[in-house]
Write a protein that holds these residues in place. Structure first.
Motif, PDB file in Angstrom:
ATOM      1  N   ILE A  13      47.999  38.205  50.719  1.00 33.66           N
ATOM      2  CA  ILE A  13      48.334  38.411  49.302  1.00 33.66           C
ATOM      3  C   ILE A  13      47.272  37.857  48.365  1.00 33.66           C
ATOM      4  CG2 ILE A  13      50.823  38.448  49.731  1.00 33.66           C
ATOM      5  CD1 ILE A  13      50.919  35.599  48.550  1.00 33.66           C
ATOM      6  N   CYS A  14      46.420  36.939  48.832  1.00 31.34           N
ATOM      7  CA  CYS A  14      45.467  36.278  47.938  1.00 31.34           C
ATOM      8  C   CYS A  14      44.134  36.055  48.654  1.00 31.34           C
ATOM      9  CB  CYS A  14      46.035  34.943  47.457  1.00 31.34           C
ATOM     10  SG  CYS A  14      44.959  34.053  46.311  1.00 31.34           S
TER      11      CYS A  14
ATOM     12  N   GLN B  38      49.484  35.794  38.863  1.00 33.02           N
ATOM     13  CA  GLN B  38      49.062  37.040  39.499  1.00 33.02           C
ATOM     14  C   GLN B  38      47.934  36.727  40.475  1.00 33.02           C
ATOM     15  OE1 GLN B  38      48.019  40.259  36.836  1.00 33.02           O
ATOM     16  NE2 GLN B  38      46.850  41.317  38.407  1.00 33.02           N
ATOM     17  N   VAL B  39      48.061  37.242  41.711  1.00 41.94           N
ATOM     18  CA  VAL B  39      47.019  37.068  42.720  1.00 41.94           C
ATOM     19  C   VAL B  39      46.673  38.435  43.304  1.00 41.94           C
ATOM     20  CG1 VAL B  39      47.689  34.694  43.300  1.00 41.94           C
ATOM     21  CG2 VAL B  39      48.731  36.606  44.541  1.00 41.94           C
ATOM     22  N   VAL B  40      45.496  38.513  43.930  1.00 40.97           N
ATOM     23  CA  VAL B  40      45.035  39.781  44.491  1.00 40.97           C
ATOM     24  C   VAL B  40      44.371  39.503  45.834  1.00 40.97           C
ATOM     25  CG1 VAL B  40      42.839  39.633  43.225  1.00 40.97           C
ATOM     26  CG2 VAL B  40      43.652  41.849  44.043  1.00 40.97           C
TER      27      VAL B  40
ATOM     28  N   ILE C 296      48.042  43.729  44.486  1.00 43.60           N
ATOM     29  CA  ILE C 296      48.510  42.707  43.554  1.00 43.60           C
ATOM     30  C   ILE C 296      49.845  42.130  44.018  1.00 43.60           C
ATOM     31  CG2 ILE C 296      49.366  42.315  41.198  1.00 43.60           C
ATOM     32  CD1 ILE C 296      47.398  44.427  40.244  1.00 43.60           C
ATOM     33  N   HIS C 297      49.964  40.799  43.926  1.00 40.25           N
ATOM     34  CA  HIS C 297      51.242  40.107  44.108  1.00 40.25           C
ATOM     35  C   HIS C 297      51.376  39.054  43.011  1.00 40.25           C
ATOM     36  CE1 HIS C 297      50.869  41.896  48.131  1.00 40.25           C
ATOM     37  NE2 HIS C 297      52.183  41.773  48.201  1.00 40.25           N
ATOM     38  N   PHE C 298      52.567  38.492  42.926  1.00 34.21           N
ATOM     39  CA  PHE C 298      52.849  37.462  41.934  1.00 34.21           C
ATOM     40  C   PHE C 298      53.524  36.292  42.645  1.00 34.21           C
ATOM     41  CE2 PHE C 298      52.760  41.572  39.919  1.00 34.21           C
ATOM     42  CZ  PHE C 298      51.913  41.363  38.838  1.00 34.21           C
TER      43      PHE C 298
ATOM     44  N   GLY D  45      40.545  35.824  43.091  1.00 34.62           N
ATOM     45  CA  GLY D  45      41.796  36.046  43.810  1.00 34.62           C
ATOM     46  C   GLY D  45      43.004  35.496  43.088  1.00 34.62           C
ATOM     47  N   ILE D  46      42.792  34.589  42.122  1.00 36.32           N
ATOM     48  CA  ILE D  46      43.880  34.001  41.345  1.00 36.32           C
ATOM     49  C   ILE D  46      43.588  34.277  39.873  1.00 36.32           C
ATOM     50  CG2 ILE D  46      45.192  31.919  40.801  1.00 36.32           C
ATOM     51  CD1 ILE D  46      44.199  30.738  43.439  1.00 36.32           C
TER      52      ILE D  46
END
Length: 516
Positions: A104-105, A231-233, A239-241, A352-353
């Motif tokens: 996720i990150c 939000q992270v990638v 994308i996730h949260f 990433g963050i």
């Protein structure tokens, strides 16, 4: 015989003192040095002769460089204290990634189970001044700085899983309402309860502040929360949260009101002393780090604003996912240099963050940076404790108030340039921070859930007593407004507070009904 007993008793007392690194720091320093560590000098490095350092009577003061050097520095030793979070304890250690979350990150600090990253931590009551007490009834700051290979990453969190307001426009009002009355220079309950009753979303957090969790039993037993939905990638651009949670491995413990009051009189630095002493004795405190994870679809179908910092995300719907732990194993060598000058900024993010898309996060990106400029100067990032020491910074900033370090030497000082100065990297498929629409806050429901289902009957009783102690001295129309507001949370809470107010007690007797 009496003399022997006295010697034994004194030896026992000495041994007990030596077991306390906090009480005995200066004696420990003496033990590890064989004599004066150096010839005494001026700030410019010139040696100081004995007479200059011991007497000025009948001498010309202006020619005594020791006197001039020390006196002119003394009146400049204090820097502006933080407006909030002025008093603090802090320490250093490491974060260990126990579970890889690269799915996720893509931030390197969270990739590769077993990786360790140096960290700094600062814990602080919100309201009290720098010389105040550690056992005030208050929320606490829970700030972490990760010195990562991609730069510094800061989580400027709290001891509560939610925050006070949703609109950052309220920050000056909230701070001033809790600080001193400008006329009397006294903490004024009318100001606090005016704010709380005008902005009822604040009651969700303040139910915790007035409840059993309002006075942690030292920092080692205090949980921490990132409060924002970050939000992270990942490396694929997905994308996730997430929301950060940090739970003390020694367990969450809190002080009851009477115990906190006694400690305020006998040991106002209780939490700071406890943290320093534990680390000095090798009893290193640690916290388990977890996250709640939401997908884009989760956000769209949550049914509420998941970016609202005055709310918590339900754990049954978004369960905790452990990913690491951090350990504090090193006390500061010099408090001012390493803790007072430790500067946090929510804008300290790494690839990433992306941070939180909410307005409070956006406002904090400005406020924290501006506060450090005011307190520490334009080059505060060059103070060693704030430096991204795991990688070298190549910024185009120059000059200004020291410390400037090497001032970027002979590198060009403007961008773009044609002379091989630092250049930005290009990211394929760059992801931007999402934009969200945030409606007006309304958190009576979550406050009701907290009162009904998360507090025991005994906890509710203590909550009412603590509210009465704060609300009792406030003027009647604010009391009436508070009773009506509490009725929207729960009729039982409102009724008990109304009954308590009718007793017409003064502020001091409220202590008498507190638990022992």
């Amino acid at each position: 015989m009496l003399r022997l007993l006295l010697v034994v008793a004194m030896a026992a007392v000495t041994a007990k003192v030596y077991d306390d690194p906090a009480a005995n720091q200066i004696l420990l320093f003496k033990d590890k040095t064989s004599g004066p560590i150096s010839i005494m000098t001026t700030s410019a490095g010139a040696p100081i002769e004995y007479k200059e350092a011991t007497v000025t009577l009948n001498e010309r003061l202006i020619f005594n460089e020791y006197f001039m050097d020390s006196m002119t520095h003394l009146v400049r030793e204090r820097i502006p204290e933080r407006l909030v979070h002025a008093k603090a304890g802090g320490a250093f250690g490491y974060f260990e990634l126990t579970h890889d979350i690269s799915d996720i990150c893509k931030a390197k600090v969270f990739n590769g189970a077993g990786k360790k990253t140096p960290i700094a931590a600062r814990f602080s009551p919100v309201v009290v001044e720098r010389g105040g007490i550690d056992t005030s009834r208050d929320a606490r700051g829970f700030a972490l700085k990760f010195y990562t290979e991609e730069g510094n990453f800061d989580i400027v969190g709290f001891s509560t899983p939610m925050y006070v307001y949703k609109d950052p426009l309220l920050f000056p009002t909230f701070v001033r309402a809790q600080k001193r009355n400008p006329a009397t220079n006294l903490i004024d309950p009318n100001m606090l309860w005016d704010f709380l009753t005008l902005r009822p979303e604040s009651l969700h957090m303040f139910l915790l502040v007035f409840g059993d969790r309002g006075v942690p039993d030292g920092y080692r037993h205090m949980p921490g929360f990132g409060i924002h939905t970050f939000q992270v990638v990942n490396k694929h651009g997905d994308i996730h949260f997430i929301r950060f949670h940090f739970r003390p491995d020694a367990g969450i413990k809190n002080l009851r009101s009477r115990e906190a009051m006694k400690l305020a009189a006998s040991d106002p630095d209780y939490a700071t002393r406890d943290l320093y002493r534990a680390i000095g004795n090798g009893d290193f405190p640690s916290w388990t780090a977890s996250i709640q994870v939401l997908s884009e679809d989760d956000v769209k179908h949550a049914g509420f604003d998941v970016f609202d910092v005055t709310r918590v995300l339900p754990l049954d719907k978004y369960p905790l996912r452990p990913f690491g732990r951090f350990v504090l194993n090193k006390n500061p060598v010099n408090y001012f240099a390493e803790i007072e000058q430790l500067a946090f900024n929510p804008a300290n993010l790494v690839p990433g963050i992306l941070g939180g898309p909410d307005k409070v996060f956006e406002a904090r990106r400005l406020a924290y940076r501006d506060a450090q400029y005011y307190r520490l100067g334009a080059n505060f990032i060059n103070i060693p404790v704030n430096c991204p020491f795991k990688n070298k910074a190549f910024a185009y900033n120059r000059d200004g108030q020291p410390p400037v370090k090497d001032n970027q030497k002979d590198i060009p000082n403007y961008y773009p340039n044609s002379f091989n100065g630092p250049a930005p990297y290009k990211e394929k498929g760059k992801v931007e921070l999402v934009e969200v629409y945030q409606d007006q806050p309304d958190n009576y429901g979550q406050a009701r859930e907290l009162y009904e289902n998360e507090m025991t009957p005994e906890e509710r009783t203590r909550l009412v007593e603590n509210i009465l102690y704060s609300l009792g001295p406030a003027t009647k129309f604010l009391q009436d407004r508070a009773v009506k507001m509490f009725a929207r949370i729960h009729p039982d809470l409102s009724e008990r507070i109304w009954q308590g107010l009718q007793v017409n007690r003064t502020s001091i007797p409220y202590y008498s009904s507190w638990d022992d």
